[in-house]
Write a protein that holds these residues in place. Structure first.
Motif, short mmCIF file in Angstrom:
data_model
loop_
_atom_site.label_atom_id
_atom_site.label_comp_id
_atom_site.label_asym_id
_atom_site.label_seq_id
_atom_site.Cartn_x
_atom_site.Cartn_y
_atom_site.Cartn_z
N SER A 285 -9.39 1.83 -32.01
CA SER A 285 -9.47 2.55 -30.75
C SER A 285 -8.51 1.86 -29.79
O SER A 285 -8.47 0.63 -29.75
CB SER A 285 -10.89 2.49 -30.19
OG SER A 285 -10.86 2.59 -28.79
N THR A 286 -7.74 2.62 -29.08
CA THR A 286 -6.85 2.00 -28.10
C THR A 286 -7.52 2.03 -26.74
O THR A 286 -7.77 1.01 -26.12
CB THR A 286 -5.51 2.77 -28.03
OG1 THR A 286 -5.03 2.93 -29.35
CG2 THR A 286 -4.50 2.01 -27.20
N ARG A 287 -7.81 3.25 -26.32
CA ARG A 287 -8.27 3.47 -24.96
C ARG A 287 -9.58 2.75 -24.64
O ARG A 287 -9.66 1.99 -23.68
CB ARG A 287 -8.50 4.97 -24.76
CG ARG A 287 -8.04 5.52 -23.47
CD ARG A 287 -7.90 7.01 -23.64
NE ARG A 287 -7.25 7.33 -24.89
CZ ARG A 287 -5.93 7.35 -25.04
NH1 ARG A 287 -5.16 7.09 -24.03
NH2 ARG A 287 -5.39 7.62 -26.21
N ARG B 133 -10.51 16.88 -28.96
CA ARG B 133 -9.64 16.88 -30.13
C ARG B 133 -10.49 17.13 -31.37
O ARG B 133 -11.63 16.66 -31.45
CB ARG B 133 -8.99 15.49 -30.21
CG ARG B 133 -8.17 15.18 -31.42
CD ARG B 133 -7.49 13.82 -31.23
NE ARG B 133 -8.46 12.74 -31.07
CZ ARG B 133 -8.80 11.89 -32.03
NH1 ARG B 133 -8.28 12.00 -33.24
NH2 ARG B 133 -9.67 10.92 -31.81
N LEU C 22 -9.33 12.05 -24.39
CA LEU C 22 -8.10 11.48 -24.93
C LEU C 22 -8.41 10.59 -26.15
O LEU C 22 -9.49 10.04 -26.21
CB LEU C 22 -7.31 10.70 -23.88
CG LEU C 22 -6.95 11.49 -22.60
CD1 LEU C 22 -6.18 10.57 -21.63
CD2 LEU C 22 -6.11 12.73 -22.90
N PRO C 23 -7.57 10.40 -27.11
CA PRO C 23 -6.20 10.90 -27.14
C PRO C 23 -6.13 12.40 -27.41
O PRO C 23 -6.98 12.95 -28.12
CB PRO C 23 -5.58 10.12 -28.29
CG PRO C 23 -6.71 9.78 -29.20
CD PRO C 23 -7.90 9.61 -28.31
N ARG C 24 -5.10 13.00 -26.87
CA ARG C 24 -4.87 14.43 -27.08
C ARG C 24 -3.88 14.59 -28.24
O ARG C 24 -3.00 13.75 -28.43
CB ARG C 24 -4.29 15.00 -25.79
CG ARG C 24 -3.36 16.17 -26.02
CD ARG C 24 -2.75 16.64 -24.74
NE ARG C 24 -1.87 15.66 -24.10
CZ ARG C 24 -1.15 15.93 -23.02
NH1 ARG C 24 -1.23 17.10 -22.44
NH2 ARG C 24 -0.37 15.01 -22.49
N ALA D 218 -9.16 8.83 -17.50
CA ALA D 218 -8.94 7.61 -18.30
C ALA D 218 -8.90 6.38 -17.39
O ALA D 218 -9.46 5.33 -17.74
CB ALA D 218 -7.64 7.73 -19.09
#
Lengths: 144, 310
Positions: free
Chosen positions: B54-56, B230, B269-271, B291
């Protein structure tokens, strides 16, 4: 057909026809060192056909497991050739290690040593919900 | 070691409406007074245990703790943890909870944070467990809705896309039903409809008005919020099924022609393709602000769980 009476043990009566084998398996009755009689399709006034289980020893039996398979059974406790108690069961509120969760994304599918815990959510449908992933378990499926 | 009487956030229902209102209030105060909060967690450590990439979410948790003056340790995928050696989640958490003051964890398996919470001696925050719950995303969503609309009640909310595996949707619905006069428009292909247990036990049980449709434009003019999601590849066992459904909805300017002027478009997000980049310039597109808000609400949550007085 004659089946011997038992001196000490249990007679599980009023089992819905076809369910005795499920209870037999779930309670691991095949591993006992006493007489176990599994009788199917016995004539019944109430339900036309029923199953019966006779266990020739007063073992510890898990009533929740029996109740989960068939909550309408009667469990007769026999001691010295006499029925000393009749036990009636009801669908348990909580099941522990009776069924396995069938959701492949559930943590129980990979975590070792975790109890399989389910909560009753619908008495009519006899459906349970996994305590971890909350998936609904249809009745009588995925029994351990 | 056994878990003491500590507070965990596994599901958004672990927070009362009053607590959520207070978190939003603190988050707003942090936004307005960043300096005031920059050292309130000096000496505290956040462990980020991310068994799934996971980034966000991971970065926003780490940013939140760093901005509070605390420090961060952890891993960002299961392959760099002892899980790859066969260690159970329970053992990993049991050990790490001795190294940190608070743990944020993401796991691909549903129910994993609950297992962790039974072993941990510090608070566990669920940062997403499979298709199940993602409470801090919901807090982010609530903060954003509150800031954009000035309220959390009297809203018609369209949720669109993967409603079956979309954990952000499940948590959002569970949270929003506690506010008065909320109506949901559930927009999804048949294969990705909202799970039956949420329809029955959350919407029907609480007499919440809802409509199911597979047409994104059908109720567009009624919406106050449009929450896009998504279609997540990692939730599918079949590649073919994923490819068939991934571009089922693409929100573009044309589809917004009948939308309200003050519609608030959100996305966790992510989109990928579900919101056309042309929409980004539309003043109704709030997903990047959403975000940013994630950091502030997570700061507020960390403060609450660590019982830090400011």
């Amino acid at each position: 057909m004659n089946i011997d009476t038992i001196k000490n043990g249990y007679v599980i009566d009023h089992i819905t026809a076809g369910n005795a084998i499920k209870i037999y398996k779930l309670l691991n009755l095949g591993n006992l060192d006493c007489t176990v009689a599994l009788i199917t399709n016995v004539k019944s006034k109430k339900t036309k056909r029923k199953d019966l289980l006779k266990i020739g020893k007063l073992i510890d039996i898990d009533l929740d497991k029996i109740a989960y398979i068939d909550p309408q059974v009667t469990i007769n406790v026999v001691k010295d050739d006499k029925i000393i108690e009749k036990k009636y069961v009801k669908l348990p509120e909580k099941l522990i290690n009776v069924c396995v969760c069938n959701n492949p994304r559930c943590i129980t599918s990979i975590e070792r040593g975790l109890d399989q815990v389910f909560q009753l959510v619908n008495t009519e449908k006899k459906s349970y919900r996994c305590e971890y992933c909350e998936s609904i378990l249809e009745h009588d499926k995925f029994v351990i | 070691m056994k878990a003491k009487n500590i507070r965990n956030i596994i599901d958004i229902k672990d927070l009362s409406v009053l607590e959520i209102d207070n978190l939003i209030k603190v988050a707003n105060d942090i936004i307005d007074n960043r300096e005031k909060y920059s050292h309130v967690c000096d000496g505290k450590i956040l462990a980020t245990l991310f068994f799934e990439p996971s980034t966000r979410t991971r970065l926003s948790f780490e940013s939140a703790m760093l901005r509070l003056g605390g420090k961060v340790l952890g891993f960002s995928e299961a392959s760099s943890s002892s899980t790859s050696k066969g260690e159970t989640l329970s053992d990993t958490v049991c050990v790490v909870s001795g190294y940190a003051d608070i743990i944020a964890m993401r796991h691909p398996k549903e129910g994993a944070p609950m297992v962790a919470s039974k072993k941990s001696i510090v608070p566990i925050i669920n940062a997403g467990d499979g298709g199940h719950y993602h409470p801090t995303q919901t807090l982010t969503d609530l903060l954003t809705i509150s800031r954009k609309k000035g309220r959390l009640d009297n809203l018609t909310i369209g949720v669109c896309g993967d409603l079956k595996f979309g954990r952000t949707i499940h948590s959002l619905i569970t949270a929003m039903i506690r506010y008065p006069n909320i109506k949901f428009i559930l927009i999804s292909p048949d294969e990705l409809k909202l799970p039956e247990y949420i329809i029955t036990e959350v919407l029907k049980k609480n007499n919440i008005e809802y409509v199911e449709t597979n047409n994104i434009e059908e109720y567009m003019d009624e919406l106050d919020i449009l929450y896009m999601t998504r279609v997540q590849k990692e939730r599918f066992f079949s590649e073919e099924e994923y490819i068939r459904l991934k571009d089922y909805y693409i929100l573009d300017k044309d589809k917004l022609r009948n939308a309200k002027k003050d519609l608030c478009i959100l996305h966790p997000l992510p989109r990928v393709n579900e919101i056309h980049i042309d929409v980004d310039d539309d003043p109704r597109a709030c997903y990047f602000e959403q975000a940013y808000n994630g950091v502030y609400i997570r700061m507020a949550l960390i403060l609450m769980l660590l019982e830090v007085e400011v």
